[in-house]
Design a protein around this motif. Structure first.
Motif, PDB file in Angstrom:
ATOM      1  N   ASN A   9      30.562  82.038  12.410  1.00 35.50           N
ATOM      2  CA  ASN A   9      31.032  81.136  13.457  1.00 35.50           C
ATOM      3  C   ASN A   9      30.160  79.887  13.596  1.00 35.50           C
ATOM      4  O   ASN A   9      30.561  78.934  14.253  1.00 35.50           O
ATOM      5  CB  ASN A   9      31.104  81.871  14.800  1.00 35.50           C
ATOM      6  CG  ASN A   9      32.305  82.803  14.852  1.00 35.50           C
ATOM      7  OD1 ASN A   9      33.444  82.346  14.889  1.00 35.50           O
ATOM      8  ND2 ASN A   9      32.065  84.104  14.805  1.00 35.50           N
ATOM      9  N   THR A  10      28.966  79.891  13.002  1.00 35.87           N
ATOM     10  CA  THR A  10      28.091  78.711  13.063  1.00 35.87           C
ATOM     11  C   THR A  10      27.895  78.072  11.688  1.00 35.87           C
ATOM     12  O   THR A  10      28.007  76.869  11.543  1.00 35.87           O
ATOM     13  CB  THR A  10      26.691  79.100  13.619  1.00 35.87           C
ATOM     14  OG1 THR A  10      26.862  79.656  14.923  1.00 35.87           O
ATOM     15  CG2 THR A  10      25.770  77.884  13.714  1.00 35.87           C
ATOM     16  N   ARG A  11      27.615  78.901  10.677  1.00 28.30           N
ATOM     17  CA  ARG A  11      27.275  78.357   9.360  1.00 28.30           C
ATOM     18  C   ARG A  11      28.061  79.034   8.255  1.00 28.30           C
ATOM     19  O   ARG A  11      28.432  80.201   8.355  1.00 28.30           O
ATOM     20  CB  ARG A  11      25.780  78.561   9.078  1.00 28.30           C
ATOM     21  CG  ARG A  11      24.867  77.687   9.907  1.00 28.30           C
ATOM     22  CD  ARG A  11      23.416  77.868   9.503  1.00 28.30           C
ATOM     23  NE  ARG A  11      23.046  79.277   9.519  1.00 28.30           N
ATOM     24  CZ  ARG A  11      22.047  79.794   8.817  1.00 28.30           C
ATOM     25  NH1 ARG A  11      21.309  79.032   8.040  1.00 28.30           N
ATOM     26  NH2 ARG A  11      21.770  81.083   8.898  1.00 28.30           N
ATOM     27  N   LYS A  13      27.480  80.232   4.502  1.00 20.06           N
ATOM     28  CA  LYS A  13      26.447  80.529   3.512  1.00 20.06           C
ATOM     29  C   LYS A  13      27.147  80.736   2.170  1.00 20.06           C
ATOM     30  O   LYS A  13      28.191  81.389   2.126  1.00 20.06           O
ATOM     31  CB  LYS A  13      25.693  81.815   3.893  1.00 20.06           C
ATOM     32  CG  LYS A  13      24.648  81.670   4.974  1.00 20.06           C
ATOM     33  CD  LYS A  13      25.184  81.519   6.387  1.00 20.06           C
ATOM     34  CE  LYS A  13      25.686  82.781   7.019  1.00 20.06           C
ATOM     35  NZ  LYS A  13      26.242  82.573   8.381  1.00 20.06           N
ATOM     36  N   LEU A  29      26.386  73.828   8.204  1.00 17.74           N
ATOM     37  CA  LEU A  29      27.093  74.110   9.455  1.00 17.74           C
ATOM     38  C   LEU A  29      28.598  74.099   9.221  1.00 17.74           C
ATOM     39  O   LEU A  29      29.121  73.270   8.476  1.00 17.74           O
ATOM     40  CB  LEU A  29      26.726  73.068  10.520  1.00 17.74           C
ATOM     41  CG  LEU A  29      25.296  73.124  11.046  1.00 17.74           C
ATOM     42  CD1 LEU A  29      25.017  71.963  11.986  1.00 17.74           C
ATOM     43  CD2 LEU A  29      25.038  74.470  11.750  1.00 17.74           C
ATOM     44  N   ALA A 121      21.787  88.856  13.417  1.00 17.16           N
ATOM     45  CA  ALA A 121      21.524  87.971  14.554  1.00 17.16           C
ATOM     46  C   ALA A 121      22.072  86.584  14.254  1.00 17.16           C
ATOM     47  O   ALA A 121      21.349  85.683  13.843  1.00 17.16           O
ATOM     48  CB  ALA A 121      20.025  87.934  14.836  1.00 17.16           C
ATOM     49  N   SER A 123      25.728  83.924  15.427  1.00 11.77           N
ATOM     50  CA  SER A 123      26.321  83.350  16.640  1.00 11.77           C
ATOM     51  C   SER A 123      26.425  84.436  17.691  1.00 11.77           C
ATOM     52  O   SER A 123      26.107  84.240  18.865  1.00 11.77           O
ATOM     53  CB  SER A 123      27.725  82.830  16.341  1.00 11.77           C
ATOM     54  OG  SER A 123      27.711  82.045  15.195  1.00 11.77           O
ATOM     55  N   LEU A 145      21.683  83.992  20.582  1.00 15.12           N
ATOM     56  CA  LEU A 145      20.759  83.153  21.356  1.00 15.12           C
ATOM     57  C   LEU A 145      21.388  81.837  21.822  1.00 15.12           C
ATOM     58  O   LEU A 145      21.340  81.492  22.999  1.00 15.12           O
ATOM     59  CB  LEU A 145      19.510  82.882  20.505  1.00 15.12           C
ATOM     60  CG  LEU A 145      18.424  82.078  21.203  1.00 15.12           C
ATOM     61  CD1 LEU A 145      17.851  82.853  22.377  1.00 15.12           C
ATOM     62  CD2 LEU A 145      17.313  81.723  20.214  1.00 15.12           C
ATOM     63  N   GLN A 146      22.013  81.100  20.879  1.00 15.64           N
ATOM     64  CA  GLN A 146      22.584  79.794  21.266  1.00 15.64           C
ATOM     65  C   GLN A 146      23.746  79.982  22.241  1.00 15.64           C
ATOM     66  O   GLN A 146      23.959  79.174  23.146  1.00 15.64           O
ATOM     67  CB  GLN A 146      23.052  79.004  20.027  1.00 15.64           C
ATOM     68  CG  GLN A 146      21.946  78.697  19.028  1.00 15.64           C
ATOM     69  CD  GLN A 146      20.737  78.045  19.675  1.00 15.64           C
ATOM     70  OE1 GLN A 146      20.861  77.232  20.597  1.00 15.64           O
ATOM     71  NE2 GLN A 146      19.548  78.410  19.221  1.00 15.64           N
ATOM     72  N   GLN A 165      12.880  78.104  21.888  1.00 16.36           N
ATOM     73  CA  GLN A 165      12.874  79.475  21.374  1.00 16.36           C
ATOM     74  C   GLN A 165      11.492  80.098  21.450  1.00 16.36           C
ATOM     75  O   GLN A 165      10.873  80.336  20.424  1.00 16.36           O
ATOM     76  CB  GLN A 165      13.350  79.487  19.937  1.00 16.36           C
ATOM     77  CG  GLN A 165      14.769  79.030  19.789  1.00 16.36           C
ATOM     78  CD  GLN A 165      15.328  79.455  18.452  1.00 16.36           C
ATOM     79  OE1 GLN A 165      14.882  80.430  17.860  1.00 16.36           O
ATOM     80  NE2 GLN A 165      16.298  78.722  17.973  1.00 16.36           N
ATOM     81  N   GLY A 211      20.765  83.953  11.281  1.00 23.16           N
ATOM     82  CA  GLY A 211      19.877  82.819  11.562  1.00 23.16           C
ATOM     83  C   GLY A 211      18.719  83.136  12.498  1.00 23.16           C
ATOM     84  O   GLY A 211      17.704  82.443  12.481  1.00 23.16           O
ATOM     85  N   ASP A 212      18.866  84.151  13.360  1.00 20.53           N
ATOM     86  CA  ASP A 212      17.795  84.496  14.296  1.00 20.53           C
ATOM     87  C   ASP A 212      17.078  85.799  13.915  1.00 20.53           C
ATOM     88  O   ASP A 212      16.392  86.400  14.752  1.00 20.53           O
ATOM     89  CB  ASP A 212      18.356  84.596  15.725  1.00 20.53           C
ATOM     90  CG  ASP A 212      18.783  83.233  16.262  1.00 20.53           C
ATOM     91  OD1 ASP A 212      18.047  82.252  16.049  1.00 20.53           O
ATOM     92  OD2 ASP A 212      19.868  83.152  16.873  1.00 20.53           O
TER      93      ASP A 212
HETATM   94  N1  ADP Z   1      19.842  75.321  10.953  1.00 21.88           N
HETATM   95  C1  ADP Z   1      20.414  76.076  11.889  1.00 21.88           C
HETATM   96  N2  ADP Z   1      21.582  75.692  12.430  1.00 21.88           N
HETATM   97  C2  ADP Z   1      22.178  76.437  13.379  1.00 21.88           C
HETATM   98  N3  ADP Z   1      21.682  77.587  13.838  1.00 21.88           N
HETATM   99  C3  ADP Z   1      20.529  78.018  13.342  1.00 21.88           C
HETATM  100  C4  ADP Z   1      19.849  77.302  12.329  1.00 21.88           C
HETATM  101  N4  ADP Z   1      18.732  77.983  12.018  1.00 21.88           N
HETATM  102  C5  ADP Z   1      18.707  79.080  12.797  1.00 21.88           C
HETATM  103  N5  ADP Z   1      19.775  79.099  13.622  1.00 21.88           N
HETATM  104  C6  ADP Z   1      20.068  80.150  14.577  1.00 21.88           C
HETATM  105  O1  ADP Z   1      21.003  80.949  13.913  1.00 21.88           O
HETATM  106  C7  ADP Z   1      22.022  81.403  14.782  1.00 21.88           C
HETATM  107  C8  ADP Z   1      23.321  81.395  13.992  1.00 21.88           C
HETATM  108  O2  ADP Z   1      23.098  82.273  12.905  1.00 21.88           O
HETATM  109  P1  ADP Z   1      24.029  82.288  11.630  1.00 21.88           P
HETATM  110  O3  ADP Z   1      23.563  83.433  10.834  1.00 21.88           O
HETATM  111  O4  ADP Z   1      24.063  80.962  11.015  1.00 21.88           O
HETATM  112  O5  ADP Z   1      25.400  82.581  12.362  1.00 21.88           O
HETATM  113  P2  ADP Z   1      26.861  82.858  11.851  1.00 21.88           P
HETATM  114  O6  ADP Z   1      26.757  83.942  10.812  1.00 21.88           O
HETATM  115  O7  ADP Z   1      27.518  83.307  13.093  1.00 21.88           O
HETATM  116  O8  ADP Z   1      27.419  81.590  11.310  1.00 21.88           O
HETATM  117  C9  ADP Z   1      22.034  80.471  15.975  1.00 21.88           C
HETATM  118  O9  ADP Z   1      22.121  81.244  17.159  1.00 21.88           O
HETATM  119  C10 ADP Z   1      20.687  79.745  15.895  1.00 21.88           C
HETATM  120  O10 ADP Z   1      19.815  80.168  16.937  1.00 21.88           O
END
Ligand code: ADP
Ligand code: PAZ
Ligand code: K
Length: 244
Positions: A9-11, A13, A29, A121, A123, A145-146, A165, A211-212
């Motif tokens: 939901n955020t990044r 990979k 992102l 850890a 979104s 966290l975010q 953080q 990410g966390d």
């Molecule tokens: N460069 C970054 N951009 C955004 N979030 C980041 C980054 N580095 C660490 N984080 C942390 O990572 C979390 C998102 O983790 P991520 O594994 O990317 O999520 P998702 O798998 O949901 O996309 C956020 O809550 C944030 O605190």
């Protein structure tokens, strides 16, 4: 060469692999104009694409378009399953489980074949327990966290703070401290609950991704950080499907 994609939901990979060997990897992102831009010019070698996605359907469609602009290689989406290779999902409706959770669990199970906790850890934070027999015992979904910073900022009128953080868990003496220490304290509480569960379910290892991940380890989680755990499981599953 194969392209593996984990769209959270955020990044997003991604990893390029050749016969199970990591050739290159990256992340961007989800909201970037083209989160796969780093792959431009290298797509000729891609013969197959495997995807794990939990982002919204419109994001999946956008990703699908980006992939077809990048390569003519077949794209295969992999979802959560009821069972595979001795790992058995606790959900009665496995298709409702986030693909990332299943792929991370399978990544852990396939490499270790012993009871473990899988913590992602991202979104959102997910915690899943697998016993020594490969039975998924179930798990938890919590805000990440975010997400927690955002909800405190937007859903309460008088909480003004600068998100930071910190790993500080002492009682705060300002709004900013109360929020930042509060979220560290909450995460530390989750960490100790995970450790209690590990002992009571007799699980040996905790694998941590997302990410966390590093923040949770610094808050005391006794875990092994595996940044690419979702992609590891996805690679394995896609390979097994291809082999038939
Ligand atoms: N460069 C970054 N951009 C955004 N979030 C980041 C980054 N580095 C660490 N984080 C942390 O990572 C979390 C998102 O983790 P991520 O594994 O990317 O999520 P998702 O798998 O949901 O996309 C956020 O809550 C944030 O605190
Ligand atoms: C819980 C999640 C939002 C975590 O996704 P992420 O934070 O990694 O983007 C995702 O696994 C999901 O959408 N799950 C569907 C509900 C379930 O797993 O039961
Ligand atoms: K997650």
């Amino acid at each position: 060469m194969r392209l593996l994609v984990d769209a959270g939901n955020t990044r997003i990979k991604w990893r390029l692999d050749s016969d199970g060997r990591v050739v290159d990897q990256g992340a961007a992102l989800l909201v970037d104009r083209n989160p796969l831009a780093a792959l431009a010019g290298r797509a000729d070698a891609v013969e197959r694409v495997a995807v794990s996605v939990v982002a919204a359907e419109e994001q999946r469609e956008r990703l699908s378009q980006l992939l077809s602009d990048l390569t003519g290689a077949p794209v295969r989406y992999h979802w959560a399953e009821a069972a595979r290779g001795g790992l058995v999902n606790a959900y009665s409706s496995p298709s409702k489980m986030g693909a990332d959770r299943w792929h991370a669990m399978y990544g852990a199970w396939a490499s270790r074949r012993q009871g473990c906790a899988v913590v992602d850890a991202g979104s959102a934070v997910t915690v899943d327990y697998v016993d020594d027999a490969g039975r998924h015992l179930g798990g938890f979904i919590l805000p990440g966290l975010q997400m927690m910073f955002r909800s405190l900022k937007t859903d309460a009128a008088r909480i003004g703070f600068d998100p930071d953080q910190v790993l500080e868990v002492a009682p705060g003496r300002s709004t900013t401290e109360c929020v930042n220490h509060g979220l560290a304290w909450l995460s530390a509480g989750m960490v100790s609950r995970i450790q209690q569960d590990m002992a009571s379910f007799g699980l040996r290892e905790t694998l941590v991704t997302g990410g966390d991940a590093d923040r949770l380890v610094r808050l005391g989680l006794n875990g092994i950080i595996k940044p690419g755990l979702v992609l590891d499981g996805l690679a394995k599953i896609d390979g097994e499907e291809l082999a038939g």
